[in-house]
Design an enzyme around this catalytic site. Structure first.
Site, PDB file in Angstrom:
ATOM      1  N   GLU A 147     -13.393 -15.372   3.118  1.00 19.79           N
ATOM      2  CA  GLU A 147     -14.669 -14.947   3.688  1.00 19.79           C
ATOM      3  C   GLU A 147     -15.819 -15.320   2.766  1.00 19.79           C
ATOM      4  O   GLU A 147     -15.726 -15.155   1.544  1.00 19.79           O
ATOM      5  CB  GLU A 147     -14.674 -13.425   3.894  1.00 19.79           C
ATOM      6  CG  GLU A 147     -13.608 -12.932   4.848  1.00 19.79           C
ATOM      7  CD  GLU A 147     -13.521 -11.421   4.884  1.00 19.79           C
ATOM      8  OE1 GLU A 147     -12.838 -10.905   5.775  1.00 19.79           O
ATOM      9  OE2 GLU A 147     -14.127 -10.745   4.013  1.00 19.79           O
ATOM     10  N   ARG A 181     -25.673  -4.152   1.749  1.00 19.80           N
ATOM     11  CA  ARG A 181     -25.152  -2.816   1.484  1.00 19.80           C
ATOM     12  C   ARG A 181     -23.867  -2.613   2.294  1.00 19.80           C
ATOM     13  O   ARG A 181     -23.779  -3.043   3.449  1.00 19.80           O
ATOM     14  CB  ARG A 181     -26.191  -1.763   1.854  1.00 19.80           C
ATOM     15  CG  ARG A 181     -27.457  -1.856   1.018  1.00 19.80           C
ATOM     16  CD  ARG A 181     -28.593  -1.020   1.582  1.00 19.80           C
ATOM     17  NE  ARG A 181     -28.274   0.415   1.606  1.00 19.80           N
ATOM     18  CZ  ARG A 181     -29.104   1.351   2.078  1.00 19.80           C
ATOM     19  NH1 ARG A 181     -30.300   0.987   2.569  1.00 19.80           N
ATOM     20  NH2 ARG A 181     -28.764   2.623   2.072  1.00 19.80           N
ATOM     21  N   GLY A 204     -19.105 -14.684   0.902  1.00 21.49           N
ATOM     22  CA  GLY A 204     -19.714 -13.460   0.406  1.00 21.49           C
ATOM     23  C   GLY A 204     -21.005 -13.124   1.130  1.00 21.49           C
ATOM     24  O   GLY A 204     -21.780 -14.014   1.504  1.00 21.49           O
ATOM     25  N   ILE A 205     -21.237 -11.842   1.347  1.00 24.37           N
ATOM     26  CA  ILE A 205     -22.445 -11.371   2.034  1.00 24.37           C
ATOM     27  C   ILE A 205     -23.188 -10.447   1.081  1.00 24.37           C
ATOM     28  O   ILE A 205     -22.614  -9.493   0.545  1.00 24.37           O
ATOM     29  CB  ILE A 205     -22.088 -10.622   3.331  1.00 24.37           C
ATOM     30  CG1 ILE A 205     -21.378 -11.568   4.308  1.00 24.37           C
ATOM     31  CG2 ILE A 205     -23.344 -10.032   3.973  1.00 24.37           C
ATOM     32  CD1 ILE A 205     -20.789 -10.861   5.514  1.00 24.37           C
ATOM     33  N   ASN A 265     -10.239  -0.499  10.178  1.00 30.11           N
ATOM     34  CA  ASN A 265      -8.969  -0.035   9.621  1.00 30.11           C
ATOM     35  C   ASN A 265      -8.432   1.027  10.571  1.00 30.11           C
ATOM     36  O   ASN A 265      -9.051   2.082  10.729  1.00 30.11           O
ATOM     37  CB  ASN A 265      -9.201   0.542   8.217  1.00 30.11           C
ATOM     38  CG  ASN A 265      -7.926   0.816   7.469  1.00 30.11           C
ATOM     39  OD1 ASN A 265      -6.970   1.339   8.027  1.00 30.11           O
ATOM     40  ND2 ASN A 265      -7.917   0.473   6.200  1.00 30.11           N
ATOM     41  N   GLU A 275       0.818  -1.214   0.000  1.00 33.17           N
ATOM     42  CA  GLU A 275       0.000   0.000   0.000  1.00 33.17           C
ATOM     43  C   GLU A 275       0.854   1.268   0.000  1.00 33.17           C
ATOM     44  O   GLU A 275       0.375   2.350   0.361  1.00 33.17           O
ATOM     45  CB  GLU A 275      -0.942  -0.012   1.204  1.00 33.17           C
ATOM     46  CG  GLU A 275      -1.926  -1.163   1.193  1.00 33.17           C
ATOM     47  CD  GLU A 275      -2.747  -1.223   2.465  1.00 33.17           C
ATOM     48  OE1 GLU A 275      -3.690  -0.428   2.589  1.00 33.17           O
ATOM     49  OE2 GLU A 275      -2.441  -2.046   3.348  1.00 33.17           O
ATOM     50  N   PHE A 325     -14.484 -14.537  -0.879  1.00 32.98           N
ATOM     51  CA  PHE A 325     -13.437 -13.554  -1.134  1.00 32.98           C
ATOM     52  C   PHE A 325     -12.164 -14.023  -0.446  1.00 32.98           C
ATOM     53  O   PHE A 325     -12.150 -14.247   0.774  1.00 32.98           O
ATOM     54  CB  PHE A 325     -13.850 -12.172  -0.642  1.00 32.98           C
ATOM     55  CG  PHE A 325     -14.952 -11.555  -1.462  1.00 32.98           C
ATOM     56  CD1 PHE A 325     -14.654 -10.706  -2.517  1.00 32.98           C
ATOM     57  CD2 PHE A 325     -16.286 -11.850  -1.198  1.00 32.98           C
ATOM     58  CE1 PHE A 325     -15.663 -10.153  -3.293  1.00 32.98           C
ATOM     59  CE2 PHE A 325     -17.298 -11.305  -1.965  1.00 32.98           C
ATOM     60  CZ  PHE A 325     -16.984 -10.456  -3.018  1.00 32.98           C
ATOM     61  N   SER A 330     -11.259   9.415  -0.106  1.00 29.34           N
ATOM     62  CA  SER A 330     -11.428   8.414   0.955  1.00 29.34           C
ATOM     63  C   SER A 330     -12.656   8.700   1.802  1.00 29.34           C
ATOM     64  O   SER A 330     -13.051   9.856   1.993  1.00 29.34           O
ATOM     65  CB  SER A 330     -10.185   8.375   1.846  1.00 29.34           C
ATOM     66  OG  SER A 330      -9.068   7.893   1.143  1.00 29.34           O
ATOM     67  N   ASN A 352     -17.536  -6.212   9.033  1.00 29.29           N
ATOM     68  CA  ASN A 352     -16.537  -6.825   8.170  1.00 29.29           C
ATOM     69  C   ASN A 352     -15.133  -6.627   8.735  1.00 29.29           C
ATOM     70  O   ASN A 352     -14.404  -7.588   8.954  1.00 29.29           O
ATOM     71  CB  ASN A 352     -16.633  -6.242   6.759  1.00 29.29           C
ATOM     72  CG  ASN A 352     -15.699  -6.916   5.780  1.00 29.29           C
ATOM     73  OD1 ASN A 352     -15.464  -8.114   5.866  1.00 29.29           O
ATOM     74  ND2 ASN A 352     -15.162  -6.138   4.852  1.00 29.29           N
ATOM     75  N   SER A 404      -6.505  -1.889   1.529  1.00 27.04           N
ATOM     76  CA  SER A 404      -6.739  -1.241   0.234  1.00 27.04           C
ATOM     77  C   SER A 404      -7.144  -2.244  -0.844  1.00 27.04           C
ATOM     78  O   SER A 404      -6.929  -2.014  -2.039  1.00 27.04           O
ATOM     79  CB  SER A 404      -5.496  -0.463  -0.229  1.00 27.04           C
ATOM     80  OG  SER A 404      -5.227   0.586   0.671  1.00 27.04           O
ATOM     81  N   SER A 405      -7.712  -3.363  -0.424  1.00 25.87           N
ATOM     82  CA  SER A 405      -8.178  -4.420  -1.332  1.00 25.87           C
ATOM     83  C   SER A 405      -7.053  -5.020  -2.167  1.00 25.87           C
ATOM     84  O   SER A 405      -7.296  -5.612  -3.220  1.00 25.87           O
ATOM     85  CB  SER A 405      -9.298  -3.893  -2.255  1.00 25.87           C
ATOM     86  OG  SER A 405     -10.403  -3.478  -1.489  1.00 25.87           O
TER      87      SER A 405
END
Length: 391
Positions: free
Chosen positions: A246, A252, A248-249, A350, A31, A208, A359, A347, A216-217
């Site tokens: 994980e 929103r 998936g969910i 951070n 990152e 996932f 951001s 989830n 940061s994915s």
């Protein structure tokens, strides 16, 4: 280090009568570029009437250096990601100078010939580092040993907040609802990879696959068919030998900022933001690195999120619980899923969320009435108030 150098630095520092902030950015994690853009946003917004600022970049190889490129110019949008460039001189941190709060340290620049020159004393460090070797407790431990105040979570909270496995355990212990997941450690993968894959396949698709200690994915893959799993695990393990998978969910994606409070007062929760990914163009799309930082059209960040009042307040409450569950300090961003049947699942948190211009963390506080500059000031003031060591 000669006494006259330290004395000169201390004297110059006292003359300013303003806390001096060392802004650290860059770092050795994947990152690195996100940290550079975070630094650009913070340095443009920090209140220079309140604080003196000195910038210290950390290269991908770990060299501490004065900036070769003005960090205020770092941005996404070009073919080349921003980075801290190495230099012939190295910056080091010493504790032979006292700051305005009778704490602090001195920054020394060592030239290629070994000659030392002072960059002045500092009172507090603002570590704008994301990922391992900056956000995971390693830097925080160094600063604790040096006795230097710093913004953000301490060693334990930083480490737990970086490790998705232990983070989920902390959430569960605090009574928060988390989605189903499996962890594959490096030892488990070496000892019996088939058994590890079998455990993961007990989850429902899609899943996932994530590096356990990255943000940061970076390194994340969505798996819709078990035939994709091996490649996804390999991609995650490029960033971390420990992997979290994980389930998936369908919900929103809601985010809440948490900000510490002076003294022993309870932490504060911001208004909520929502990430809306365009699934019509790509049903398998998710909020990955490109959507976060490189393609503004890939996702819509809405703040405040349109939710029933009771749901908003419950998520805000749970965000503070999550912050406390890892023994958080200073700040964090708590990320939730809100499902169609009314479930709230956390989830992750951070502990050093991005401060880039797009951001979510600054945006949710702006919606709550706190400007970017005021937010940075609040974080620095909290760090100056907090004692070093056990607390």
């Amino acid at each position: 280090m000669a006494d006259d150098t330290g004395a000169a630095a201390s004297g110059a520092h006292e003359a300013t009568a303003k806390p001096r902030v060392a802004v650290l950015y860059g770092g050795q994690s994947s990152e690195h570029s996100v940290s550079c853009v975070t630094a650009a946003g913070v340095l443009r917004a920090i209140d220079t009437d309140r604080f003196d600022v000195v910038e210290v970049g950390i290269t991908r190889s770990g060299q501490w250096t004065s900036p070769v490129v003005d960090p205020r110019t770092h941005a996404f949008g070009s073919d080349e990601l921003p980075q801290v460039l190495p230099s012939e001189s190295t910056v080091q941190l010493f504790t032979d100078a006292q700051g305005s709060a009778a704490r602090g340290a001195e920054l020394i620049r060592l030239g290629p010939d070994g000659a030392a020159s002072s960059l002045g004393g500092i009172d507090v460090v603002l570590p704008l580092l994301h990922g391992p070797f900056g956000e995971d407790g390693t830097l925080q431990g160094l600063l604790e040993l040096l006795g230097v105040p710093y913004v953000g979570a301490g060693m334990l909270a930083s480490a737990v907040g970086m490790d998705k496995h232990f983070m989920k355990l902390a959430f569960d212990a605090a009574g928060l609802q988390v989605g189903r997941w499996e962890t594959i450690t490096a030892r488990q993968w070496v000892a019996d990879p088939d058994a590890a894959v079998h455990r993961v396949q007990g989850l429902e698709l899609p899943v996932f696959v994530k590096p356990a200690r990255a943000g940061s994915s970076v390194g994340i893959t969505r798996v819709d068919d078990w035939a994709q799993l091996d490649a996804a695990l390999a991609a995650a393990r490029e960033h971390d030998p420990k992997v979290v998978v994980e389930e998936g969910i369908d919900g929103r994606e809601i985010e809440c900022g948490v900000l510490g409070s002076p003294g022993d007062a309870a932490a504060r929760a911001s208004l909520l933001g929502e990430i809306v990914v365009d699934h019509q163009a790509d049903p398998a799309a998710f909020y990955d690195f490109a959507a976060k930082y490189q393609d503004e059209a890939a996702a819509d960040l809405r703040c405040p999120a349109e939710l029933p009042a009771e749901v908003t307040e419950e998520i805000r409450r749970q965000a503070v619980v999550a912050f406390d569950s890892i023994d958080g300090e200073g700040l964090c961003r708590a990320d939730f899923f809100y499902t169609a049947d009314g479930k709230i699942l956390i989830n992750e948190v951070n502990t050093m969320p991005g401060f880039t211009p797009i951001s979510m963390y600054p945006q949710v506080w702006k919606a709550a009435g706190m400007s970017f500059s005021e937010l940075i000031t609040e974080l620095i003031d909290l760090a100056l108030e907090r004692p070093i060591g056990l607390r």
